[in-house]
Design a protein around this motif. Structure first.
Motif, short mmCIF file in Angstrom:
data_model
loop_
_atom_site.label_atom_id
_atom_site.label_comp_id
_atom_site.label_asym_id
_atom_site.label_seq_id
_atom_site.Cartn_x
_atom_site.Cartn_y
_atom_site.Cartn_z
N LYS A 218 91.00 146.04 60.08
CA LYS A 218 90.93 146.91 61.25
C LYS A 218 90.53 148.34 60.87
N GLY A 219 90.21 148.53 59.58
CA GLY A 219 89.78 149.85 59.13
C GLY A 219 90.92 150.81 58.85
N GLU A 220 92.14 150.31 58.75
CA GLU A 220 93.31 151.15 58.49
C GLU A 220 93.62 151.17 56.99
N PRO A 221 94.05 152.32 56.45
CA PRO A 221 94.45 152.38 55.03
C PRO A 221 95.55 151.35 54.75
N TYR A 222 95.38 150.56 53.70
CA TYR A 222 96.35 149.52 53.41
C TYR A 222 97.46 150.04 52.49
N LEU A 223 98.67 150.12 53.03
CA LEU A 223 99.87 150.44 52.26
C LEU A 223 100.94 149.41 52.60
N GLU A 224 101.90 149.25 51.72
CA GLU A 224 102.99 148.31 51.93
C GLU A 224 104.31 149.06 51.99
N THR A 225 105.22 148.61 52.84
CA THR A 225 106.52 149.28 52.93
C THR A 225 107.48 148.73 51.88
N HIS A 226 108.33 149.62 51.39
CA HIS A 226 109.26 149.27 50.31
C HIS A 226 110.59 149.95 50.57
N HIS A 227 111.68 149.22 50.35
CA HIS A 227 113.02 149.80 50.45
C HIS A 227 113.41 150.38 49.08
#
Length: 278
Positions: A218-227
């Protein structure tokens, strides 16, 4: 056609079948059925953005009444509140897919109903009653396809919300992530908190401080969430404990997880949250 006392946990039926089996009305989240002396509780994860929440296999279910303060003497709130003495059996269904009702089993009131503040259908704050319900079977069983479908729906809704709306939703949930059973223990992350962490990061990894390595479809920067403190180690599912990382740093935190990086993430995330609230 099933009889209500023959339903197996995990059985999926439509609304017409539910009404025929129990003899209840076709509408509402709390449906009294005098024919079978039952109360049907429906936790619908599709229709409402303000979702019922699970904690340690206890469902914290919002009572009946969409406008103004709720009352324990109002219709099925009264039935549920008095279910320990009135002889009415309580049966829980969850909706993971539109028009599909999954039978979760019979539930019991697990302590006294309590009040909290929530917005009504017009967005005005009011007092509601929360009913803690526990499954007689002991643990909640959720199929992976159902879990994935709900995550996709919530993620789609989250993308459309402002940061302010995400903050309100994130603040309205408990600290403990919902736990459910499959072949192993899994944790249901709060989608509002995850989306807020990504939005505040603005495409930059909070550990290496580099831009996201690529964009998604979708053209969004790819980041992952982390606890920062892992849920499996007692960490809270909160904004303060959730950061957005590039895939490389995320993997590093799950393999190395050294104290210096943990402290760095705590400090940077605190600064980010404070800056956003100014």
């Amino acid at each position: 056609m099933y009889k209500y006392n023959d339903l197996k946990i995990g059985t999926k039926i439509n609304n017409a079948e539910l009404c025929e089996i129990f003899g209840c009305s076709p509408q509402g989240g709390m449906r009294r059925a005098h024919k079978t002396n039952t109360l049907i509780i429906i936790s619908n994860h599709i229709k409402s953005i303000y979702d019922d929440r699970w904690s340690n296999n206890v469902l914290h279910y919002t009572g009946m009444g969409t406008k103004g303060d709720q009352s324990l003497s109002f219709q099925q709130n009264k039935t549920l509140a008095e279910s320990g003495t009135n002889g009415v059996s309580i049966h829980l269904f969850e909706v993971f897919k539109d028009q599909e009702y999954t039978y979760m089993g019979e539930v019991l009131l697990d302590g006294a109903p309590y009040q909290e503040t929530q917005p009504d259908e017009q967005g005005k704050l009011r007092k509601v009653y929360i009913f803690p319900l526990t499954l007689i079977s002991g643990e909640r069983q959720v199929q992976q396809k159902d879990r994935d479908n709900i995550d996709n729906i919530r993620a789609h809704k989250a993308k459309k919300l402002s940061i302010e709306e995400l903050q309100k939703l994130a603040a309205g949930n408990g600290k403990i992530a919902t736990c459910y059973q499959q072949q192993s223990t899994n944790y249901e992350r709060n989608i509002w908190i995850a989306e807020l962490a990504k939005r505040l990061a603005k495409g930059q990894c909070q550990l290496c401080l580099q831009p996201a390595p690529f964009k998604n479809t979708k053209g969004e920067p790819y980041l992952e969430t982390h606890h920062i403190v892992w849920l499996s180690k007692g960490g809270d599912d909160t904004c303060e404990n959730t950061v957005a990382l590039c895939p490389n740093c995320h993997k590093k935190m799950h393999i190395v997880n050294n104290d210096e990086d943990i402290e760095t993430l705590k400090n940077r995330n605190k600064e980010l949250l404070e800056a956003n609230n100014q």
